[in-house]
Design an enzyme around this catalytic site. Structure first.
Site, PDB file in Angstrom:
ATOM      1  N   LYS A 189       0.863  -1.195   0.000  1.00 34.35           N
ATOM      2  CA  LYS A 189       0.000   0.000   0.000  1.00 34.35           C
ATOM      3  C   LYS A 189       0.883   1.222   0.000  1.00 34.35           C
ATOM      4  CE  LYS A 189      -3.960  -2.231   0.623  1.00 34.35           C
ATOM      5  NZ  LYS A 189      -5.219  -2.123  -0.082  1.00 34.35           N
TER       6      LYS A 189
ATOM      7  N   LYS B 281       0.511  -9.865  -2.149  1.00 41.33           N
ATOM      8  CA  LYS B 281      -0.647  -9.872  -3.050  1.00 41.33           C
ATOM      9  C   LYS B 281      -0.736  -8.552  -3.806  1.00 41.33           C
ATOM     10  CE  LYS B 281      -5.666  -9.562  -2.557  1.00 41.33           C
ATOM     11  NZ  LYS B 281      -5.616  -8.164  -2.999  1.00 41.33           N
TER      12      LYS B 281
ATOM     13  N   ASP C  15      -2.959  -5.598  -5.590  1.00 42.34           N
ATOM     14  CA  ASP C  15      -4.287  -5.075  -5.307  1.00 42.34           C
ATOM     15  C   ASP C  15      -5.192  -5.316  -6.515  1.00 42.34           C
ATOM     16  OD1 ASP C  15      -6.120  -3.950  -3.500  1.00 42.34           O
ATOM     17  OD2 ASP C  15      -4.503  -2.708  -2.703  1.00 42.34           O
ATOM     18  N   GLU C  16      -6.508  -5.206  -6.285  1.00 46.27           N
ATOM     19  CA  GLU C  16      -7.454  -5.594  -7.329  1.00 46.27           C
ATOM     20  C   GLU C  16      -7.403  -4.680  -8.547  1.00 46.27           C
ATOM     21  OE1 GLU C  16      -8.229  -4.654  -4.286  1.00 46.27           O
ATOM     22  OE2 GLU C  16      -9.289  -2.748  -4.513  1.00 46.27           O
TER      23      GLU C  16
ATOM     24  N   HIS D 287     -10.220 -12.525  -5.961  1.00 48.61           N
ATOM     25  CA  HIS D 287     -10.631 -11.263  -5.336  1.00 48.61           C
ATOM     26  C   HIS D 287     -12.055 -10.961  -5.794  1.00 48.61           C
ATOM     27  CE1 HIS D 287     -10.794  -7.114  -4.056  1.00 48.61           C
ATOM     28  NE2 HIS D 287      -9.673  -7.302  -3.380  1.00 48.61           N
TER      29      HIS D 287
ATOM     30  N   LYS E  86     -13.045  -3.004   7.738  1.00 46.88           N
ATOM     31  CA  LYS E  86     -13.608  -1.788   7.160  1.00 46.88           C
ATOM     32  C   LYS E  86     -14.771  -2.029   6.180  1.00 46.88           C
ATOM     33  CE  LYS E  86     -10.434  -1.557   3.214  1.00 46.88           C
ATOM     34  NZ  LYS E  86      -9.279  -0.977   2.577  1.00 46.88           N
TER      35      LYS E  86
ATOM     36  N   SER F 212      -9.887 -10.186   4.802  1.00 50.79           N
ATOM     37  CA  SER F 212      -9.088  -9.017   4.427  1.00 50.79           C
ATOM     38  C   SER F 212      -9.922  -7.752   4.512  1.00 50.79           C
ATOM     39  CB  SER F 212      -8.605  -9.210   2.983  1.00 50.79           C
ATOM     40  OG  SER F 212      -7.906  -8.065   2.541  1.00 50.79           O
TER      41      SER F 212
HETATM   42  C1  CAP Z   1      -7.347  -4.812   1.842  1.00 55.46           C
HETATM   43  C2  CAP Z   1      -7.713  -4.689   0.386  1.00 55.46           C
HETATM   44  C3  CAP Z   1      -8.760  -5.644  -0.170  1.00 55.46           C
HETATM   45  C4  CAP Z   1     -10.070  -5.684   0.556  1.00 55.46           C
HETATM   46  C5  CAP Z   1     -11.197  -6.283  -0.250  1.00 55.46           C
HETATM   47  C6  CAP Z   1      -8.161  -3.269   0.140  1.00 55.46           C
HETATM   48  O1  CAP Z   1      -6.449  -3.827   2.244  1.00 55.46           O
HETATM   49  O2  CAP Z   1      -6.591  -4.908  -0.384  1.00 55.46           O
HETATM   50  O3  CAP Z   1      -8.992  -5.293  -1.496  1.00 55.46           O
HETATM   51  O4  CAP Z   1      -9.860  -6.430   1.686  1.00 55.46           O
HETATM   52  O5  CAP Z   1     -12.288  -6.503   0.524  1.00 55.46           O
HETATM   53  O6  CAP Z   1      -7.766  -2.684  -0.816  1.00 55.46           O
HETATM   54  O7  CAP Z   1      -8.981  -2.797   0.909  1.00 55.46           O
HETATM   55  P1  CAP Z   1      -6.304  -3.348   3.752  1.00 55.46           P
HETATM   56  P2  CAP Z   1     -12.908  -7.933   0.775  1.00 55.46           P
HETATM   57  O8  CAP Z   1      -5.859  -4.551   4.566  1.00 55.46           O
HETATM   58  O9  CAP Z   1      -5.235  -2.283   3.717  1.00 55.46           O
HETATM   59  O10 CAP Z   1      -7.604  -2.808   4.207  1.00 55.46           O
HETATM   60  O11 CAP Z   1     -11.834  -8.830   1.289  1.00 55.46           O
HETATM   61  O12 CAP Z   1     -13.966  -7.682   1.801  1.00 55.46           O
HETATM   62  O13 CAP Z   1     -13.467  -8.368  -0.515  1.00 55.46           O
HETATM   63 MG    MG Z   2      -7.504  -4.398  -2.313  1.00 53.09          MG
END
Ligand code: CAP
Ligand code: MG
Length: 434
Positions: free
Chosen positions: A156, A182, A184-185, A274, A314, A357
């Site tokens: 991040k 990992k 990010d999406e 994801h 979150k 996550s």
């Molecule tokens: C987590 C994360 C994931 C989310 C997706 C983000 O980062 O990489 O994409 O967890 O949500 O960008 O928020 P943080 P979910 O640990 O910094 O929050 O797993 O609910 O689909």
């Molecule tokens: Mg993410």
């Protein structure tokens, strides 16, 4: 006086005495009738529009077609079970299943709200799909990790690092005791971080981290793109010695996922799913498609793991929903959970890991582990990179929190002899994130 002929035939799709046949697919829906509609009219319309019906009686209706009708056979308040004959579905075509069972019905004026909660499949239907490559046991064996969650983190800020910076943050993550880095999406191959460069640099730093720690290190590299590009990217990932790829399963869609599962399985690649965009249809508890059903679809198509929520982080998602998803992914026989999922016998189909996550940090680890136990993929991203002494210390603090839970002691107790955890607790405590 004009007498009207019968124009509607929805009642023919309701039979409360019907006993489902062994190979019927059974769907569980939540529904709310629109104003002026009664329950029978509504459930009949749902069964009709998702199987063979249209809005009116027809001139030509060969009797043999009767047996292709779906039948609403059990109504319990706002919940209805509908049985679909096996012949209605093409073998091994998940896109076609959704076109029927999750198609036009959501737009019918007759329903105020409609939610597809789950589908119970006969083994005969499941056999047409590959399911996960190795299952939870196989992945634990690959990684050599047996007694704790698999641990991973996304560099991040999520977008913006160069490929080199990304790989260096990854190295710090691995060195702190994590197993996976990992993507990010929304990171794919932007001008500032090209896919090919990232894979090569991650491979270089992975080798270094493996040498220095003696542990296996891996990554979920996001290959999401058009199918041809994804195929190329999967091969590149494989050729650089990785055994995982990541896919944004909702935006890729069922057909794309099915093709890619074939590609990845043939390359012996595990797949991280994801779920970006899922909340567009899973979040409203009265309408859309449940997260449980999405998770089930992805196990059937063959992902090794899929995001499933934190309960305390979150993003939205209740503890009950997580329990239902976990049972769907991890069990050989999923028990019924009323209003959440139907019973499901998985036959020989392998299991998949849930992934927790989103907004996690060391102080929340015990809460998440209370929900999931050890069989999960735990991703702590902002919660390691935001540590007062950086990524490596943040990963160490998370490992210490996991150890504390498995040793049966409090985080505060563990922090007495583990300064990284103490520092994390000083910054975040046990606050729930938003
Ligand atoms: C987590 C994360 C994931 C989310 C997706 C983000 O980062 O990489 O994409 O967890 O949500 O960008 O928020 P943080 P979910 O640990 O910094 O929050 O797993 O609910 O689909
Ligand atoms: Mg993410």
């Amino acid at each position: 006086m004009i007498t009207m002929a019968k124009i509607e035939w929805y009642d023919e799709f309701v039979n409360l005495k019907y006993k489902p046949a062994k190979d019927d697919l059974i769907a569980l829906f939540y529904f709310e009738p629109a104003q002026g509609m009664n329950v029978k009219e509504v459930v009949g319309r749902i069964a009709s529009e998702s199987s063979t019906g249209t809005w009116t009686t027809l001139f030509k209706m060969p009797p043999r077609m009767k047996k292709l009708k779906a039948i609403a056979y059990e109504i319990d308040g706002n919940y209805v079970k509908i049985a679909y004959p096996y012949e209605l579905w093409e073998s091994g075509n998940m896109a076609q299943l959704y076109s029927g069972i999750a198609g036009n019905i959501f737009g019918m004026k007759a329903v105020k709200n409609l939610r597809l909660i789950d589908v119970q499949y006969p083994l005969k239907y499941l056999k047409n799909f590959r399911g996960p490559l190795s299952g939870m046991e196989g992945i634990r064996k690959r990684m050599g990790i047996y007694d704790r969650p698999l641990l991973g983190a996304v560099p991040k800020p999520k977008d913006g690092f160069s490929a080199l910076e990304h790989a260096q943050v990854g190295y710090e993550t691995w060195m702190g005791g994590f197993d996976f880095v990992k993507d990010d999406e929304n990171l794919s191959s932007q001008s500032f971080n090209k896919f090919e460069d990232r894979v090569k640099l991650l491979a270089k730093y992975r080798d270094k981290a493996e040498k220095e720690t003696g542990a296996k290190k891996s990554a979920f590299i996001n290959i999401t793109a058009d199918i041809k590009t994804m195929e190329k990217r999967a091969k590149l990932v494989k050729n650089n010695g990785f055994d995982y790829v990541m896919l944004d399963v909702v935006v890729i869609g069922n057909a794309g996922m099915q093709t890619m599962m074939d590609v990845c399985h043939d390359l012996d690649l595990e797949t991280h799913g994801h779920r970006a965009m899922h909340s567009a249809f899973t979040r409203n508890m009265k309408h859309g498609i449940s997260m449980q059903f999405l998770a089930k679809t992805m196990r059937i198509l063959g992902v090794s793991q899929i995001h499933s929520g934190t309960g305390v982080g979150k993003l939205t998602g209740s503890v009950n929903e997580i329990k239902s998803i976990s049972n769907i992914l991890r069990e050989k026989k999923t028990p019924e959970m009323k209003k959440f999922n139907l019973e499901q016998d998985w036959g020989s189909m392998k299991t998949a890991f849930p992934v927790s996550s989103g907004g996690l940090h060391p102080g929340l680890v015990p809460d998440v582990m209370k929900i999931y136990g050890n069989d999960m993929n735990l991703l702590v991203s902002g919660g390691i990179h935001g540590h007062p002494r950086g990524t490596r210390a943040g990963a160490m603090a998370t490992v210490q929190a996991v150890e504390a839970f498995n040793e049966g002691i409090t985080l505060q107790e563990k922090a007495k002899t583990n300064k990284e955890l103490a520092e994390a607790l000083k910054k975040w405590g046990v606050m729930k994130t938003k």
